[in-house]
Design a protein around this motif. Structure first.
Motif, PDB file in Angstrom:
ATOM      1  N   GLY A 213       0.840  -1.193   0.000  1.00 11.71           N
ATOM      2  CA  GLY A 213       0.000   0.000   0.000  1.00 11.71           C
ATOM      3  C   GLY A 213       0.873   1.239   0.000  1.00 11.71           C
ATOM      4  O   GLY A 213       2.041   1.190  -0.402  1.00 11.71           O
ATOM      5  N   PHE A 214       0.326   2.345   0.506  1.00 17.13           N
ATOM      6  CA  PHE A 214       0.998   3.643   0.357  1.00 17.13           C
ATOM      7  C   PHE A 214       1.184   4.372   1.685  1.00 17.13           C
ATOM      8  O   PHE A 214       1.215   5.602   1.717  1.00 17.13           O
ATOM      9  N   MET A 215       1.305   3.652   2.777  1.00 13.07           N
ATOM     10  CA  MET A 215       1.561   4.285   4.067  1.00 13.07           C
ATOM     11  C   MET A 215       2.807   5.173   3.984  1.00 13.07           C
ATOM     12  O   MET A 215       3.805   4.793   3.370  1.00 13.07           O
ATOM     13  N   GLU A 216       2.711   6.363   4.574  1.00  9.42           N
ATOM     14  CA  GLU A 216       3.772   7.379   4.644  1.00  9.42           C
ATOM     15  C   GLU A 216       3.958   8.172   3.351  1.00  9.42           C
ATOM     16  O   GLU A 216       4.758   9.099   3.313  1.00  9.42           O
ATOM     17  N   TYR A 217       3.215   7.834   2.293  1.00  9.15           N
ATOM     18  CA  TYR A 217       3.372   8.546   1.032  1.00  9.15           C
ATOM     19  C   TYR A 217       2.315   9.632   0.875  1.00  9.15           C
ATOM     20  O   TYR A 217       1.265   9.606   1.528  1.00  9.15           O
ATOM     21  N   GLN A 218       2.617  10.584   0.003  1.00 10.88           N
ATOM     22  CA  GLN A 218       1.672  11.640  -0.345  1.00 10.88           C
ATOM     23  C   GLN A 218       0.932  11.241  -1.626  1.00 10.88           C
ATOM     24  O   GLN A 218       1.535  10.721  -2.570  1.00 10.88           O
ATOM     25  N   TYR A 219      -0.359  11.506  -1.613  1.00 17.39           N
ATOM     26  CA  TYR A 219      -1.215  11.120  -2.743  1.00 17.39           C
ATOM     27  C   TYR A 219      -0.685  11.654  -4.073  1.00 17.39           C
ATOM     28  O   TYR A 219      -0.578  10.930  -5.061  1.00 17.39           O
ATOM     29  N   GLU A 220      -0.335  12.944  -4.115  1.00 17.30           N
ATOM     30  CA  GLU A 220       0.084  13.546  -5.379  1.00 17.30           C
ATOM     31  C   GLU A 220       1.374  12.920  -5.906  1.00 17.30           C
ATOM     32  O   GLU A 220       1.556  12.784  -7.121  1.00 17.30           O
ATOM     33  N   ASP A 221       2.287  12.538  -5.008  1.00 19.72           N
ATOM     34  CA  ASP A 221       3.574  11.974  -5.437  1.00 19.72           C
ATOM     35  C   ASP A 221       3.403  10.624  -6.126  1.00 19.72           C
ATOM     36  O   ASP A 221       4.147  10.297  -7.055  1.00 19.72           O
ATOM     37  N   VAL A 222       2.439   9.841  -5.662  1.00 11.59           N
ATOM     38  CA  VAL A 222       2.217   8.519  -6.254  1.00 11.59           C
ATOM     39  C   VAL A 222       1.309   8.620  -7.480  1.00 11.59           C
ATOM     40  O   VAL A 222       1.561   7.973  -8.504  1.00 11.59           O
ATOM     41  N   LYS A 223       0.291   9.430  -7.393  1.00 14.83           N
ATOM     42  CA  LYS A 223      -0.694   9.503  -8.477  1.00 14.83           C
ATOM     43  C   LYS A 223      -0.074   9.997  -9.779  1.00 14.83           C
ATOM     44  O   LYS A 223      -0.457   9.557 -10.865  1.00 14.83           O
ATOM     45  N   VAL A 224       0.886  10.911  -9.694  1.00 16.51           N
ATOM     46  CA  VAL A 224       1.511  11.419 -10.919  1.00 16.51           C
ATOM     47  C   VAL A 224       2.173  10.292 -11.708  1.00 16.51           C
ATOM     48  O   VAL A 224       2.238  10.331 -12.947  1.00 16.51           O
ATOM     49  N   ALA A 225       2.635   9.251 -11.011  1.00 13.91           N
ATOM     50  CA  ALA A 225       3.248   8.104 -11.686  1.00 13.91           C
ATOM     51  C   ALA A 225       2.194   7.102 -12.135  1.00 13.91           C
ATOM     52  O   ALA A 225       2.228   6.616 -13.280  1.00 13.91           O
ATOM     53  N   VAL A 226       1.242   6.785 -11.250  1.00 14.90           N
ATOM     54  CA  VAL A 226       0.228   5.782 -11.589  1.00 14.90           C
ATOM     55  C   VAL A 226      -0.610   6.241 -12.785  1.00 14.90           C
ATOM     56  O   VAL A 226      -1.005   5.418 -13.627  1.00 14.90           O
ATOM     57  N   ASP A 227      -0.867   7.539 -12.883  1.00 18.30           N
ATOM     58  CA  ASP A 227      -1.662   8.054 -14.007  1.00 18.30           C
ATOM     59  C   ASP A 227      -0.984   7.857 -15.354  1.00 18.30           C
ATOM     60  O   ASP A 227      -1.610   8.016 -16.403  1.00 18.30           O
ATOM     61  N   LEU A 228       0.280   7.490 -15.342  1.00 17.40           N
ATOM     62  CA  LEU A 228       1.010   7.252 -16.596  1.00 17.40           C
ATOM     63  C   LEU A 228       0.964   5.784 -17.027  1.00 17.40           C
ATOM     64  O   LEU A 228       1.290   5.467 -18.170  1.00 17.40           O
ATOM     65  N   ILE A 229       0.564   4.890 -16.124  1.00 15.11           N
ATOM     66  CA  ILE A 229       0.618   3.454 -16.423  1.00 15.11           C
ATOM     67  C   ILE A 229      -0.529   3.096 -17.356  1.00 15.11           C
ATOM     68  O   ILE A 229      -1.704   3.253 -16.988  1.00 15.11           O
TER      69      ILE A 229
END
Length: 479
Positions: A213-229
Motif C-alpha cells: 500500500g501507500f503508508m507514509e506517502y503523499q497522494y500527489e507523489d504517487v498519483k503522478v506516476a500511476v496516471d502514466l501506467i
C-alpha cells in the motif's frame, strides 16, 4: 295695444299652444327673475333652489343630499357606505374582508399557507447539505505501530474480472489440496494502471505499508506516476499456442545455487513460458539454466544494481528476448519515481535515480504494451494468505516482505496451468553456493527483509501437494 302686465309662467293647460315669437330669442339677462313667455328657458342658475318642472334636469350638484328620483344615478362616492342596488359592484378594496361571490379568486399571497393540490417541483437541495468532496486521508506512519496493524479490510482485495479459463486436467486450479484452494483467489487483480487510484482507493491502500500500500506517502507523489501506467491491452501470456492437453506450462527460474551444475537448461527452455527475475544471468550458464525468457520481473533497485553487481559474471543487460514482457514490483517510492521517468521518456525527476534515463536499462526492448506493474493488493494477498511471517508481529514488521522470486512464482501460479520451479531454496540449501553464477562454494546469505525459511517450507508443501513441481537436487541425485 295690449296692456302691460306682470309676467306669468307659461300656461301648462293641456292642448293649449303658446304662439312662437317672431323675433329671435335673446340671451337671458343675468337676473334671477323668471323669464318672459316668449324667451327660451335659460340655463339654470347656480342656485341651490329646486329647478322648475319644465326645465331639463341639471347635472347633480356635488352635495351630499340624496339625488332626485328623475336624475340618473351618479357615480358612487368614495365613501365606505354600501353601494346602491342598481350600481355595478365596485372593485374590492385592498382590505382583508372576504371577496364578493362574483369576483375571481385572488392569487394566493406568498405566505406559509398550504400549497395547491397541483404538486410543485421539488426544490434543489441547498449546497450546505451536499456531501463534502472526498480528500486524501491523513498520512499514517510506520513508527506509530510496533507490529503489523490489522484492519477490518486487511483481507479484502480487488478482483480482476474473468479468471483464467482452462481445459487442462493437470491445472493447479483443479488441485485437491483444500488448504491451497481456500486461500487461492483465481481472479485477484494482478496489475495496476491509471484507472486504479481514485481518492477513495488511495484512502484504502494508504493503511498498508509498502509494497502492499501507500503508508507514509503523499497522494500527489504517487498519483503522478500511476496516471502514466497504461491499461494492458494483452494478457501477460498469450495462450493461443497451448501445448498438447490444453495446458499452459511455465518454468520459474530463481537464482539459487542448487542450479549450479544441474544440467536443467534444456528442460527449462522446453516450457511454453519462462519466468526470470533480478540478475538473470544466462550467458555461459545455458546448460544449467537455459537461455529463454518470456517474463522478466524486477524492481527499480534490482534492475539497476544487477548491471554492476553481476557484471563480473557476464551480466551486461537484462533479458531482452523478442516480445518479452517486463513486470515491475513497486516496492517503494523510488519505483514510482522510476516509473515517472520511464513512461514520460524523461530523466527521473527525483530520488535515488534522479537524472537517470530508465528506458535505457531494458536493452532496447521496452514497450509500454508489454510493460506491467503489479497491484499492491496482489502483493498483500500473497503475503497475507501464503507467506505471513512471524516477524510481522515484532518491531521489524515494516521491512519484511516476500522475495522477488516468491512474487514471481505466485504470478506464474495465477497465469499458468502447470508451474515448475527451479533455483528456489530447498531443505539442503547448505550444500550449494548462494547463487548459481558462483563457481565456488559460498555461504547462503539471509537478509532481514525476507523470511527465506518460511518460503522454503512453503515451496516444499506446494510440491508435496502437487500444486507445483520443485526442483530438488537430492531427489535428482537419488535416481
Amino acid at each position: 295695444m295690449s296692456k302691460t302686465t306682470t309676467a306669468m309662467p307659461p300656461d301648462t293647460t293641456p292642448g293649449r299652444e303658446t304662439p312662437m315669437p317672431t323675433m329671435p330669442a335673446a340671451k337671458p339677462p343675468l337676473v334671477t327673475s323668471p323669464p318672459s313667455e316668449t324667451m327660451p328657458a335659460p340655463k339654470p342658475p347656480l342656485a341651490t333652489s329646486p329647478p322648475s318642472e319644465s326645465m331639463p334636469a341639471p347635472k347633480p350638484p356635488l352635495a351630499t343630499s340624496p339625488p332626485s328620483e328623475t336624475m340618473p344615478a351618479p357615480k358612487p362616492p368614495l365613501a365606505t357606505s354600501p353601494p346602491s342596488e342598481s350600481m355595478p359592484a365596485p372593485k374590492p378594496p385592498l382590505a382583508t374582508s372576504p371577496p364578493s361571490e362574483t369576483m375571481p379568486a385572488p392569487k394566493p399571497p406568498l405566505a406559509t399557507s398550504p400549497p395547491s393540490e397541483t404538486p410543485m417541483p421539488a426544490p434543489k437541495p441547498p449546497l450546505a447539505t451536499s456531501p463534502p468532496r472526498e480528500t486524501p486521508m491523513p498520512v499514517l506512519f510506520k513508527k506509530d505501530f510496533d507490529k503489523l496493524p490489522r484492519w477490518d479490510f486487511e483481507d479484502v482485495y480487488k478482483r480482476g474480472g474473468q479468471p483464467m479459463q482452462t481445459t487442462c486436467p493437470q491445472s493447479l486450479r483443479r488441485s485437491a489440496d483444500q488448504s491451497f484452494m481456500r486461500s487461492f483467489i483465481p481472479d485477484v487483480r494482478l496489475f495496476m494502471h491509471k484507472e486504479h487510484l481514485s481518492v477513495s482507493e488511495w484512502n484504502r491502500l494508504a493503511h498498508f505499508n509498502n509494497p502492499f500500500g501507500f503508508m507514509e506517502y503523499q497522494y500527489e507523489d504517487v498519483k503522478v506516476a500511476v496516471d502514466l501506467i497504461p491499461e494492458p491491452t494483452h494478457p501477460l501470456l498469450l495462450q493461443a499456442s497451448r501445448q498438447p492437453g490444453g495446458c499452459v506450462r511455465c518454468a520459474v527460474v530463481g537464482n539459487g545455487g542448487i542450479l549450479n551444475g544441474s544440467g536443467m537448461g534444456k528442460e527449462i527452455d522446453a516450457h511454453e513460458f519462462v519466468f526470470r527475475m533480478n540478475g538473470a544471468v544466462t550467458r555461459g550458464f545455458e546448460q544449467d539454466v537455459g537461455n529463454r525468457t518470456s517474463v522478466y520481473v524486477h524492481t527499480a533497485h534490482s534492475i539497476t544494481t544487477s548491471l554492476w553487481y553481476w557484471k563480473p559474471y557476464g551480466f551486461h543487460s537484462v533479458p531482452h528476448d523478442e516480445g518479452i514482457k517486463y513486470v515491475l514490483i513497486p516496492e517503494g517510492m523510488r519505483d514510482f519515481q522510476w516509473l515517472t521517468g520511464l513512461l514520460n521518456r524523461t530523466t527521473v525527476p527525483a530520488g535515488a535515480y534522479e537524472g537517470m534515463r530508465p528506458w535505457t536499462s531494458y536493452a532496447g526492448q521496452f514497450d509500454e504494451e508489454r510493460f506491467y506493474v503489479l497491484h499492491p493488493d496482489f502483493l498483500r494477498y500473497v503475503r497475507n494468505r501464503f507467506l505471513k511471517s512471524s516477524v510481522l508481529s515484532g518491531k521489524n514488521w515494516s521491512v519484511v516482505r516476500p522475495s522477488n522470486g516468491a512474487f514471481t512464482l505466485f504470478l506464474a501460479l495465477h497465469t499458468c496451468d502447470v508451474v515448475d520451479a527451479y533455483g528456489f531454496m530447498t531443505e539442503d540449501y547448505a550444500k550449494y553456493p548462494n547463487y548459481y553464477m558462483e563457481r565456488e562454494k559460498t555461504k547462503v546469505v539471509f537478509y532481514i527483509n525476507h523470511d527465506y525459511m518460511m518460503e522454503m517450507k512453503t515451496w516444499k508443501r506446494f510440491h508435496d501437494a502437487g500444486v507445483i513441481k520443485l526442483y530438488q537436487r537430492e531427489r535428482e541425485d537419488s535416481h
